[in-house]
Write a protein that holds these residues in place. Sequence first.
Motif, PDB file in Angstrom:
ATOM      1  N   VAL A  95      25.295 -37.459  33.644  1.00  0.00           N
ATOM      2  CA  VAL A  95      25.328 -37.636  35.094  1.00  0.00           C
ATOM      3  C   VAL A  95      24.248 -38.626  35.514  1.00  0.00           C
ATOM      4  CG1 VAL A  95      25.136 -36.477  37.343  1.00  0.00           C
ATOM      5  CG2 VAL A  95      26.122 -35.259  35.384  1.00  0.00           C
ATOM      6  N   VAL A 136      28.739 -46.309  34.143  1.00  0.00           N
ATOM      7  CA  VAL A 136      30.015 -45.592  34.162  1.00  0.00           C
ATOM      8  C   VAL A 136      31.105 -46.460  33.552  1.00  0.00           C
ATOM      9  CG1 VAL A 136      31.800 -44.604  35.643  1.00  0.00           C
ATOM     10  CG2 VAL A 136      29.393 -44.188  36.165  1.00  0.00           C
ATOM     11  N   ASP A 142      29.243 -40.210  32.669  1.00  0.00           N
ATOM     12  CA  ASP A 142      30.541 -39.622  33.010  1.00  0.00           C
ATOM     13  C   ASP A 142      30.764 -39.581  34.518  1.00  0.00           C
ATOM     14  OD1 ASP A 142      30.970 -39.052  30.280  1.00  0.00           O
ATOM     15  OD2 ASP A 142      29.803 -37.196  30.468  1.00  0.00           O
ATOM     16  N   VAL A 143      29.737 -39.154  35.246  1.00  0.00           N
ATOM     17  CA  VAL A 143      29.833 -38.975  36.698  1.00  0.00           C
ATOM     18  C   VAL A 143      28.593 -39.582  37.329  1.00  0.00           C
ATOM     19  CG1 VAL A 143      30.024 -37.318  38.604  1.00  0.00           C
ATOM     20  CG2 VAL A 143      31.103 -36.810  36.403  1.00  0.00           C
ATOM     21  N   THR A 156      37.103 -44.605  39.677  1.00  0.00           N
ATOM     22  CA  THR A 156      37.610 -43.632  40.648  1.00  0.00           C
ATOM     23  C   THR A 156      36.476 -43.206  41.569  1.00  0.00           C
ATOM     24  OG1 THR A 156      39.245 -42.821  39.049  1.00  0.00           O
ATOM     25  CG2 THR A 156      38.744 -41.404  40.924  1.00  0.00           C
ATOM     26  N   THR A 272      33.718 -41.798  38.914  1.00  0.00           N
ATOM     27  CA  THR A 272      33.979 -41.493  37.510  1.00  0.00           C
ATOM     28  C   THR A 272      34.710 -42.666  36.881  1.00  0.00           C
ATOM     29  OG1 THR A 272      36.047 -40.364  38.064  1.00  0.00           O
ATOM     30  CG2 THR A 272      34.076 -38.995  37.842  1.00  0.00           C
ATOM     31  N   GLY A 276      34.872 -40.130  31.886  1.00  0.00           N
ATOM     32  CA  GLY A 276      34.585 -38.950  32.678  1.00  0.00           C
ATOM     33  C   GLY A 276      35.811 -38.364  33.351  1.00  0.00           C
ATOM     34  N   HIS A 277      36.772 -39.219  33.699  1.00  0.00           N
ATOM     35  CA  HIS A 277      37.963 -38.750  34.408  1.00  0.00           C
ATOM     36  C   HIS A 277      38.779 -37.828  33.504  1.00  0.00           C
ATOM     37  CE1 HIS A 277      41.007 -38.801  37.494  1.00  0.00           C
ATOM     38  NE2 HIS A 277      41.932 -39.103  36.599  1.00  0.00           N
ATOM     39  N   ALA A 282      33.060 -32.831  33.107  1.00  0.00           N
ATOM     40  CA  ALA A 282      33.045 -33.618  34.337  1.00  0.00           C
ATOM     41  C   ALA A 282      33.976 -33.012  35.379  1.00  0.00           C
ATOM     42  CB  ALA A 282      33.448 -35.061  34.034  1.00  0.00           C
ATOM     43  N   SER A 283      35.136 -32.542  34.946  1.00  0.00           N
ATOM     44  CA  SER A 283      36.087 -31.925  35.873  1.00  0.00           C
ATOM     45  C   SER A 283      35.502 -30.672  36.511  1.00  0.00           C
ATOM     46  CB  SER A 283      37.394 -31.582  35.148  1.00  0.00           C
ATOM     47  OG  SER A 283      38.030 -32.750  34.680  1.00  0.00           O
ATOM     48  N   LEU A 286      33.002 -31.645  39.194  1.00  0.00           N
ATOM     49  CA  LEU A 286      33.669 -32.092  40.410  1.00  0.00           C
ATOM     50  C   LEU A 286      34.273 -30.923  41.171  1.00  0.00           C
ATOM     51  CD1 LEU A 286      35.378 -35.348  39.116  1.00  0.00           C
ATOM     52  CD2 LEU A 286      33.254 -35.125  40.406  1.00  0.00           C
TER      53      LEU A 286
END
Length: 317
Positions: A95, A136, A142-143, A156, A272, A276-277, A282-283, A286
Motif C-alpha cells: 500500500v 502502481v 497494489d493499492v 483503476t 489500483t 492489485g485489481h 487488495a480486494s 477496498l
Amino acid sequence: MDLRQMEYLVALADERQFTRAAALTGVSQSGLSAAIRSLEDELGSSLFTRTTRRVEPTEAGLALLPFARSMLAQAAAARDAVVRATHALSGSLRVGAEQCLGVVDVAALLERFHRRFPLVEIHFVQAGSHDLLARVRDGDVDVAFVATTEHLGALTQTELGREPLVLVCPPEHHLATRGRVGWADLVGEDFVDLDPSWAARPVNDVACAAHGAHRRVRFTVNDVHTLLELVDRGLGIAMVPRHVAAKPQAARLVTVPLPEAGGPSWVVSVVTGQRGHGAPAASQLLELLADAPACRGADAQPADVQPADVQTAGEAS
C-alpha cells in the motif's frame, strides 16, 4: 438505539451537514433526517441544532457521541474477530499513500485490516502521488491513495472525496485581513510549497498559471509540518487543502478563502493497477474502505461547506 442510528449520528456530528453525512453513510438525506428524529424521539432530547448552513450537536448529542463511537468500534471489532476466525487470508499487501490526505484515514484503515487479517504482511510506503502512480503502474504497489487526477492512464481510480484549497498566512501578513483574496493579490508573493512530486504543488501551479498569478516559490519542502512552520515564521504564504489549515501546527495562522471561480480542489482517490485489481488482500482492503466510519478522515471537510470570511487556521475545522 441501533448501530445504524449510531453511524448516522457520528457521520452528522463529524460532517455538520446532512447532504455530506447522507452520502457517506449511503442513505438518502430524508432517510438520515428521519432516523435522527426517531432517535431524538426515543431519547426525549434534541441531539442537533439545525440551521440553513450548518448542523451542530447539542449538549445531549455531544454526551451521546463517545458512546456511539464506542458501539461502532466494538461492532467492527466483533465482525473482525469473526472474519479472523473463519478466513485465514495470507500473503502480502503493498500500500502507498501521500501524506495528510484528510479525506481518508489510511493508518486507521490499515490497523483494521491488520486486526482482521493478521497473517497478511503489509508493506507501506509514503510518497508523492505521481511517484505512487508510477509504482502502481510498475506493479510495485497494489493499492495507492493519491491526490491527483492526472497521469492515471489505464489505472483503476475511485474518488473518495474532495475539498477546496485555501491560503494560509501569518496574522501579520497584509493578506490576513482579507475576507477573500483574488488571483491578482497573489502576484509577486513569496510562497512555501511542496515538491512537485506531491499532488498539491502541480494543482497550485496550474491554478495560478491559469489566472495569470505569477508567484515565487522560495521554499520547497517534502512534508506538511515543515511547510506550516515556515509560513508561521513569516517566510512565505501557502496554498493548502482545508484540512491542513485545521492542523494544530497551523493554530496561529490565518485561513483566507481563494476565489470561488476557478478555485483549485484537493481530490483524493484510491488507485489500483493490474496486479492489485482483484488480488484477495487488495480486494479485502477496498471492501473495508467502503465502510465509511472506518475510513473517513477526522480532518476531512466537505467541499460544499462554505468557510467563514476570515478565520484562524486552527479554527477551520
